[in-house]
Design an enzyme around this catalytic site. Structure first.
Site, PDB file in Angstrom:
ATOM      1  N   GLU A 201       0.707  -1.361  -0.286  1.00 34.92           N
ATOM      2  CA  GLU A 201       0.175  -0.094  -0.394  1.00 34.92           C
ATOM      3  C   GLU A 201       0.901   1.439  -0.360  1.00 34.92           C
ATOM      4  O   GLU A 201       1.559   1.125   0.224  1.00 34.92           O
ATOM      5  CB  GLU A 201      -0.784   0.068   1.280  1.00 34.92           C
TER       6      GLU A 201
ATOM      7  N   ARG B 111       4.507 -12.913   9.757  1.00 32.08           N
ATOM      8  CA  ARG B 111       4.863 -11.506   9.837  1.00 32.08           C
ATOM      9  C   ARG B 111       6.389 -11.136  10.684  1.00 32.08           C
ATOM     10  O   ARG B 111       6.535 -11.562  11.652  1.00 32.08           O
ATOM     11  CB  ARG B 111       4.114 -10.606  10.203  1.00 32.08           C
TER      12      ARG B 111
ATOM     13  N   LYS C  69       4.099   0.800   9.189  1.00 32.27           N
ATOM     14  CA  LYS C  69       4.802   2.304   8.123  1.00 32.27           C
ATOM     15  C   LYS C  69       4.358   3.609   9.175  1.00 32.27           C
ATOM     16  O   LYS C  69       4.454   4.310   9.374  1.00 32.27           O
ATOM     17  CB  LYS C  69       4.295   2.332   6.923  1.00 32.27           C
TER      18      LYS C  69
HETATM   19  P1  ATP Z   1       2.382  -1.475   7.234  1.00 28.81           P
HETATM   20  O1  ATP Z   1       1.980  -2.459   9.144  1.00 28.81           O
HETATM   21  O2  ATP Z   1       3.666  -1.434   7.812  1.00 28.81           O
HETATM   22  O3  ATP Z   1       2.337  -1.408   7.525  1.00 28.81           O
HETATM   23  P2  ATP Z   1       1.799  -3.667   5.673  1.00 28.81           P
HETATM   24  O4  ATP Z   1       1.505  -5.219   6.008  1.00 28.81           O
HETATM   25  O5  ATP Z   1       0.366  -3.146   6.097  1.00 28.81           O
HETATM   26  O6  ATP Z   1       2.411  -3.353   7.012  1.00 28.81           O
HETATM   27  P3  ATP Z   1       1.924  -3.531   3.003  1.00 28.81           P
HETATM   28  O7  ATP Z   1       1.817  -2.607   1.652  1.00 28.81           O
HETATM   29  O8  ATP Z   1       0.379  -3.512   3.140  1.00 28.81           O
HETATM   30  O9  ATP Z   1       2.001  -3.171   4.261  1.00 28.81           O
HETATM   31  O10 ATP Z   1       2.606  -4.698   2.747  1.00 28.81           O
HETATM   32  C1  ATP Z   1       3.117  -5.183   1.944  1.00 28.81           C
HETATM   33  C2  ATP Z   1       3.361  -6.397   1.307  1.00 28.81           C
HETATM   34  O11 ATP Z   1       4.235  -6.854   2.920  1.00 28.81           O
HETATM   35  C3  ATP Z   1       1.892  -7.354   2.724  1.00 28.81           C
HETATM   36  O12 ATP Z   1       2.015  -8.324   1.683  1.00 28.81           O
HETATM   37  C4  ATP Z   1       2.384  -7.679   3.780  1.00 28.81           C
HETATM   38  O13 ATP Z   1       1.868  -8.965   3.489  1.00 28.81           O
HETATM   39  C5  ATP Z   1       4.159  -7.875   3.325  1.00 28.81           C
HETATM   40  N1  ATP Z   1       4.290  -7.588   4.873  1.00 28.81           N
HETATM   41  C6  ATP Z   1       4.380  -6.032   4.870  1.00 28.81           C
HETATM   42  N2  ATP Z   1       5.415  -6.839   6.962  1.00 28.81           N
HETATM   43  C7  ATP Z   1       5.645  -7.382   6.581  1.00 28.81           C
HETATM   44  C8  ATP Z   1       6.660  -8.034   7.084  1.00 28.81           C
HETATM   45  N3  ATP Z   1       7.146  -6.970   8.941  1.00 28.81           N
HETATM   46  N4  ATP Z   1       6.753  -8.942   7.569  1.00 28.81           N
HETATM   47  C9  ATP Z   1       7.010 -10.086   6.325  1.00 28.81           C
HETATM   48  N5  ATP Z   1       6.209  -9.165   5.119  1.00 28.81           N
HETATM   49  C10 ATP Z   1       5.771  -7.993   5.608  1.00 28.81           C
HETATM   50 MG    MG Z   2      -1.613  -2.355   5.105  1.00 24.70          MG
END
Ligand code: ATP
Ligand code: MG
Length: 559
Positions: free
Chosen positions: A35, A262, A272
């Site tokens: 995102e 995760r 983020k």
């Molecule tokens: P954040 O909480 O940092 O915003 P998010 O999962 O909302 O993380 P996205 O941009 O939606 O961020 O993530 C893109 C991809 O990266 C998704 O498939 C997500 O599951 C993966 N991802 C994000 N953070 C992690 C992590 N700490 N470990 C492994 N994969 C991750």
């Molecule tokens: Mg997200």
């Protein structure tokens, strides 16, 4: 890549099983779906390396998909940064896709669902809807609007789209099962009204689809075979499948969601939202501050793409959440830089040294090997003269036999140079040593081939020639948080654990060859650690960031 040698992880097992059953290799297609609401962090690197790694392993295309359904938090700046980071890591995506490109298709499908009485407009506020959700053990309560007619639902939904209503006045919900044991199946929201301009679709839309409604359908539109996400979406899988059931036709590939753990990392946060807080509150200088666990921060800190990829490969893909020690990332960057970084002389905390028997106006340019680990790295010339700087901590008037550095009446070798012997020193009123006087043995120059040059002494010091040395700024970093799991405390905010002493800037002296260095060039300052030229450098003033020390100093502190 090394991935062919190690054993398969559970994600690869899933793919192998599918290939053994009814999937053809050419049907495999993956995606990485960030995102654009912030910069990528080291947690994302796991997901990037997983998806693009699968692409490489199976020669399958991988899409970069921006999951841009929330205009309140998303920006073009983040899209650009994400693309830059994925490219820098060395991966190539097949198609650059945006969920927002599917808004039209998603809308048409939503109307279809309404026509089949599988979706309805709910005119309650968010609070009322939440109250009716029930609990995991008690069923929810049906909305009073659940049985609106198709005609009324269609009219209201179209009016929502046309902008006739205020935010929160109506939502579109899927009509599934208010008593499902999976609470996500209790008539989830598909659309909400947001009178916000979107970074790509601008003001075309004032209703925006929710993540669950968007993600699986986007996978389907792109013919993604396997959609890997993190474990918090495990309960969403049933909904992912229900939404797909409404649109998938038998001749098209049906995407499959599977979950992996995760990654969390010690002494930092990877969310983020929290990283944005650090930026907005000025705790760090920006998303690419060298202390940030972002890809761009690590890049600025001097980490290499290979070190991050090797790190992700080493920690692998897990089924359960756990905390990974960031010192493992330091290990992989040391390993990579040891092979690739040129060795140079730099003194961070200078002590003046005079070689009393070296002629006053003499200078020598000594040949020095750039990198003993890389025979193609070549060599350079380093100036030597009567007045040198050595590291303050490398001299003691007296010390025990284990101090393999310089002390009075004993010898050390100056790296690439001569063997010297300390004779006396000056001290200030507080007893601090301000200058050391040595003699040198002219026959002992490194590499000269003479018998004396082969003489072994315990201890080799780095140094720079005082008159030739260049003054630079060096930025030293410590962990951003004092606690190993800053965001895992129920009673305390993660901000309370910010390390107030995580940044220090000092003046240092380096050999003149470094004046040609460019931003992002990486070096080993001999006996100290790895350093990288920062983008704040100017033609007058070089600025270096310390990437990592030569050895793991934290391991000792923690034990
Ligand atoms: P954040 O909480 O940092 O915003 P998010 O999962 O909302 O993380 P996205 O941009 O939606 O961020 O993530 C893109 C991809 O990266 C998704 O498939 C997500 O599951 C993966 N991802 C994000 N953070 C992690 C992590 N700490 N470990 C492994 N994969 C991750
Ligand atoms: Mg997200």
């Amino acid at each position: 890549m090394s991935s062919t040698k190690r054993s398969l992880n559970f994600i690869e097992h899933i793919i192998e099983e599918d290939l053994a059953k009814d999937y053809s290799k050419s049907s495999l297609r993956f995606r990485f779906p960030p995102e654009p609401n912030g910069y990528l962090h080291i947690g994302h690197a796991s997901s990037i390396c997983l998806n693009f790694g699968l692409g490489l392993r199976y020669s399958a295309p991988v899409n970069l998909r921006f999951d841009d359904t929330n205009p309140t938090k998303e920006e073009q700046e983040y899209v650009d940064a994400i693309k830059r980071d994925v490219e820098w890591l060395g991966f190539e995506w097949d198609k650059e896709c945006y969920a927002s490109d599917y808004f039209g298709q998603l809308y048409d499908w939503a109307e279809e669902l309404i026509k089949q009485s599988k979706a309805y407009v709910d005119s309650q506020n968010a609070e009322a809807i939440a109250q009716q959700k029930g609990t995991p053990t008690e069923p929810g309560t049906a909305s009073p609007f659940r049985d609106r007619t198709v005609e009324e639902n269609l009219r209201l939904f179209r009016e929502m789209k046309e902008g006739k209503y205020k935010e929160g006045e109506h939502v579109l919900r899927a009509k599934i099962d208010m008593s499902s044991s999976n609470m996500l199946m209790r008539d989830p929201i598909m659309y909400r009204i947001l009178h916000k301009s979107h970074h790509r679709t601008k003001n075309d839309w004032c209703i925006y689809p929710m993540y669950d409604w968007t993600h699986g359908e986007s996978d389907y539109i792109e013919s993604i075979s396997h959609s890997f996400c993190t474990l918090e979406f495990a309960m969403h899988r049933e909904l992912y499948d229900w939404f797909l059931d409404q649109v998938v036709t038998p001749e098209n590939l049906r995407p499959k969601q599977r979950e992996f753990a995760r990654r969390n990392f010690s002494h930092t946060v990877v969310s983020k939202r929290r990283l944005l807080q650090l930026v907005e509150q000025g705790v760090v200088s920006g998303w690419d501050d060298p202390r940030m666990p972002t890809i761009s921060g690590l890049r600025r800190r001097g980490y290499t793409p290979m070190s991050i990829r090797n790190f992700a490969d080493t920690i692998g893909i897990a089924k359960r959440d756990n905390v990974v020690d960031l010192s493992l990332l330091e290990f992989t960057v040391r390993e990579d830089l040891n092979k690739t970084a040129d060795r140079v002389h730099a003194v961070l905390d200078p002590l003046l040294l005079e070689i009393t028997n070296y002629p006053e106006d003499q200078e020598e340019w000594i040949e020095a090997e750039n990198n003993p680990e890389d025979e193609n790295a070549g060599s350079r010339k380093v100036p030597f003269s009567k007045y040198l700087y050595i590291e303050k901590e490398d001299f003691k008037e007296e010390a025990n036999r284990k101090f393999f550095r310089l002390k009075l009446d004993s010898e050390v070798r100056l790296k690439n140079g001569y063997i010297i012997k300390a004779v006396s020193c000056d001290k200030d009123a507080d007893g601090n040593v301000t200058k050391v006087y040595c003699t040198y043995d002219p026959d002992t120059r490194s590499g000269s081939g003479s018998e004396a040059s082969k003489r072994k002494v315990k201890g080799t010091l780095h140094w720079v020639s005082k008159t030739h040395a260049k003054s630079v700024k060096v930025r030293l970093y410590d962990r951003l948080f004092t606690d190993p799991t800053p965001d895992a405390h129920k009673d305390k905010d993660f901000m309370e654990f910010v390390n107030p002493n995580s940044f220090e800037e000092i003046e240092a002296f380096v050999e003149p060859s470094l004046m040609d260095a460019k931003v992002e060039d990486r070096f080993q300052f001999q006996r100290i650690g790895y350093f990288v030229v920062d983008k704040d450098s100017t033609s007058e003033q070089l600025v270096f960031n310390k990437t990592v020390g030569l050895r793991d100093t934290w391991a000792k502190l923690d034990s």
